[in-house]
Scaffold this motif. Structure first.
Motif, mmCIF file in Angstrom:
data_model
loop_
_atom_site.group_PDB
_atom_site.id
_atom_site.type_symbol
_atom_site.label_atom_id
_atom_site.label_comp_id
_atom_site.label_asym_id
_atom_site.label_seq_id
_atom_site.Cartn_x
_atom_site.Cartn_y
_atom_site.Cartn_z
ATOM 1 N N PRO B 52 0.819 -1.227 0.000
ATOM 2 C CA PRO B 52 0.000 0.000 0.000
ATOM 3 C C PRO B 52 0.846 1.268 0.000
ATOM 4 C CG PRO B 52 -0.888 -1.584 1.553
ATOM 5 C CD PRO B 52 0.432 -2.136 1.082
ATOM 6 N N LEU B 53 2.137 1.128 0.355
ATOM 7 C CA LEU B 53 2.997 2.317 0.403
ATOM 8 C C LEU B 53 3.669 2.592 -0.940
ATOM 9 C CD1 LEU B 53 4.624 1.714 3.911
ATOM 10 C CD2 LEU B 53 2.662 3.141 3.329
ATOM 11 N N GLY B 55 2.269 3.670 -3.613
ATOM 12 C CA GLY B 55 1.682 4.833 -4.287
ATOM 13 C C GLY B 55 0.798 4.386 -5.434
ATOM 14 N N GLY B 56 -0.496 4.719 -5.366
ATOM 15 C CA GLY B 56 -1.447 4.257 -6.370
ATOM 16 C C GLY B 56 -1.682 5.273 -7.473
ATOM 17 N N PRO B 57 -2.416 4.860 -8.529
ATOM 18 C CA PRO B 57 -2.688 5.768 -9.647
ATOM 19 C C PRO B 57 -3.789 6.773 -9.317
ATOM 20 C CG PRO B 57 -3.808 3.694 -9.990
ATOM 21 C CD PRO B 57 -3.042 3.540 -8.713
ATOM 22 N N ARG B 58 -3.837 7.864 -10.092
ATOM 23 C CA ARG B 58 -4.950 8.828 -9.972
ATOM 24 C C ARG B 58 -6.229 8.202 -10.491
ATOM 25 N NH1 ARG B 58 -3.445 15.008 -11.217
ATOM 26 N NH2 ARG B 58 -5.709 15.093 -11.240
ATOM 27 N N LEU B 59 -7.353 8.795 -10.110
ATOM 28 C CA LEU B 59 -8.635 8.301 -10.620
ATOM 29 C C LEU B 59 -8.779 8.696 -12.089
ATOM 30 C CD1 LEU B 59 -11.452 7.048 -10.205
ATOM 31 C CD2 LEU B 59 -12.262 9.302 -9.531
ATOM 32 N N ASP B 74 -6.804 -2.069 -8.703
ATOM 33 C CA ASP B 74 -6.969 -0.611 -8.744
ATOM 34 C C ASP B 74 -8.429 -0.217 -8.996
ATOM 35 O OD1 ASP B 74 -4.291 -0.635 -8.443
ATOM 36 O OD2 ASP B 74 -3.795 0.239 -10.400
ATOM 37 N N LEU B 77 -10.500 -0.801 -5.825
ATOM 38 C CA LEU B 77 -10.178 0.216 -4.818
ATOM 39 C C LEU B 77 -10.839 1.549 -5.147
ATOM 40 C CD1 LEU B 77 -6.383 -0.411 -4.085
ATOM 41 C CD2 LEU B 77 -8.265 -0.541 -2.454
ATOM 42 N N TRP B 78 -10.706 1.983 -6.413
ATOM 43 C CA TRP B 78 -11.271 3.281 -6.781
ATOM 44 C C TRP B 78 -12.797 3.287 -6.741
ATOM 45 C CZ3 TRP B 78 -9.668 7.621 -5.809
ATOM 46 C CH2 TRP B 78 -8.366 8.045 -6.047
#
Lengths: 185, 130
Positions: B52-53, B55-59, B74, B77-78
Motif C-alpha cells: 500500500p505504500l 503509491g497508487g494511480p490517480r482516478l 486498482d 479500490l477506486w
C-alpha cells in the motif's frame, strides 16, 4: 518569489496548527470542568426559539444554534485544512455550547463529518491528491472501528466516554503543537 | 425531565416509515458494498505483491472501467472509494426527499443547502483545476 510564497504558506499552516492546538486544549479542559455543557436542560419547555424547542430531545434542550453554526464553519475549515476530521471541534461545540449530551453529540458529529469530509474529499479527488493504496486499507479500518464503536457506545459509562474523548483531544492538541513547532509533517 | 417536546413527531405515516426503511437499507447496502469492494482491492493488491505504500494511480474514469473488466485491484479500490465518498451526500439527498414528503420545509431547505454547498465545492474545484 515562489520560495517566499511557500515559506508564507508554511508559516500560516504552523500558525493555524498552533491556534488549533490551543483551541483543543481549551475544549479538553472545559469538558473536564463542565460535565453537562453550558446550556442547562431546564424544566422550562417554552424557552428558546420554536426551532430550538423542536430540536430538543428527552432530558436535554438544544440551544445556541448560531454558535453551533459558527462552530460548524470552524470545524469544516479545520477538517479540510488539517485533515483531522471535524469531530474534535464539533463534539465540544455541540456538547459545551449547544447543550447536546456527549453520546448524542458524538453520533451527530459522526453523521455530519461524513458530509463535511465528502465536500473536501471530492476536491482532493479531482486534484489527484488521494492515494487509493493508502485510502483503501484505512477506510476498511475506519469501517471496522466505527462499527465496533457505535455498538459499544451505549454500554460504556459516560464518565469513561468523557475521559476517552478528552484524551483524544489532548493527543490531537499534542500532535498539532508538534506540527506548529515544525517537529512533525 | 418532563414537558420537553419530542425530537420528532410521535406518529409517522406508514408510507414515510417504509420510505425511510428503504433509504436506510439502500445506504447500508451501499456502505457494505463499498467495504467489500475495498477488501477485494486490498487483497488483490497484496496478492499481486504490491505494498500500500507503493503509491497508487490517480482516478481515471476510462481506466476504472477497464480495470474492473480485467478484475485489476486498482479498479475495485477506486470504485469502493468513490462509493464511500458518495454515500454521505446520497444520505443528505435521501433526507431531502423524506423532508419534502413530510412537508418539513425548514429541514428540507437545510438539506438542500448542504447539497448546494457540496455541488458548489465540486464546481469550484473543476473551474480552478481547469
Amino acid at each position: 518569489m515562489r520560495s517566499s510564497t511557500r515559506q508564507d504558506w508554511l508559516a500560516a499552516a504552523a500558525l493555524l496548527a498552533g491556534l488549533f492546538a490551543a483551541l483543543l486544549l481549551y475544549a479538553a479542559l472545559t469538558m473536564l470542568r463542565s460535565p453537562t455543557g453550558s446550556v442547562d436542560a431546564g424544566d422550562d419547555a417554552t424557552a428558546g426559539s420554536p426551532r430550538e424547542r423542536s430540536l430538543s430531545g428527552p432530558g436535554y434542550r438544544v440551544g445556541g444554534l448560531g454558535r453551533g453554526a459558527a462552530g460548524g464553519v470552524v470545524g469544516g475549515a479545520v477538517s479540510a485544512l488539517l485533515g483531522i476530521g471535524g469531530g474534535p471541534v464539533m463534539v465540544p461545540v455541540m456538547h459545551l455550547l449547544m447543550g447536546v449530551p456527549l453520546r448524542v453529540a458524538a453520533a451527530t458529529s459522526n453523521l455530519m463529518i461524513g458530509v463535511t469530509a465528502s465536500a473536501s474529499a471530492v476536491i482532493y479527488l479531482l486534484r489527484g491528491e488521494i492515494d487509493p493504496y493508502v485510502a483503501g486499507p484505512t477506510a476498511i479500518g475506519v469501517f471496522l472501528g466505527a462499527t465496533a464503536g457505535s455498538r459499544v457506545a451505549h454500554r460504556i459509562n459516560i464518565r469513561i466516554l468523557r475521559v476517552l474523548f478528552v484524551a483524544v483531544l489532548l493527543y490531537t492538541a499534542f500532535q498539532m503543537s508538534r506540527r506548529a513547532l515544525g517537529l512533525a509533517g | 425531565l418532563t414537558g420537553l417536546p419530542p425530537a420528532r413527531p410521535a406518529t409517522e405515516a406508514p408510507e414515510d416509515a417504509s420510505l425511510e426503511d428503504a433509504i436506510a437499507r439502500l445506504l447500508t447496502l451501499g456502505t457494505y458494498a463499498a467495504v467489500a469492494l475495498l477488501i477485494v482491492g486490498v487483497v488483490g493488491l497484496l496478492l499481486g505483491g504490491r505494498s500500500p505504500l507503493d503509491g497508487g494511480p490517480r482516478l481515471d474514469l476510462g481506466r476504472l472501467v477497464s480495470d474492473l473488466a480485467a478484475l485489476r485491484p486498482d479498479g475495485f479500490l477506486w470504485l469502493g472509494l468513490v462509493v464511500v465518498i458518495a454515500t454521505p451526500p446520497a444520505r443528505v439527498a435521501a433526507s431531502l426527499v423524506r423532508y419534502l414528503a413530510r412537508r418539513e420545509r425548514g429541514m428540507a431547505v437545510i438539506a438542500f443547502l448542504i447539497l448546494g454547498i457540496i455541488a458548489l465545492s465540486i464546481v469550484v474545484a473543476i473551474v480552478s483545476e481547469g
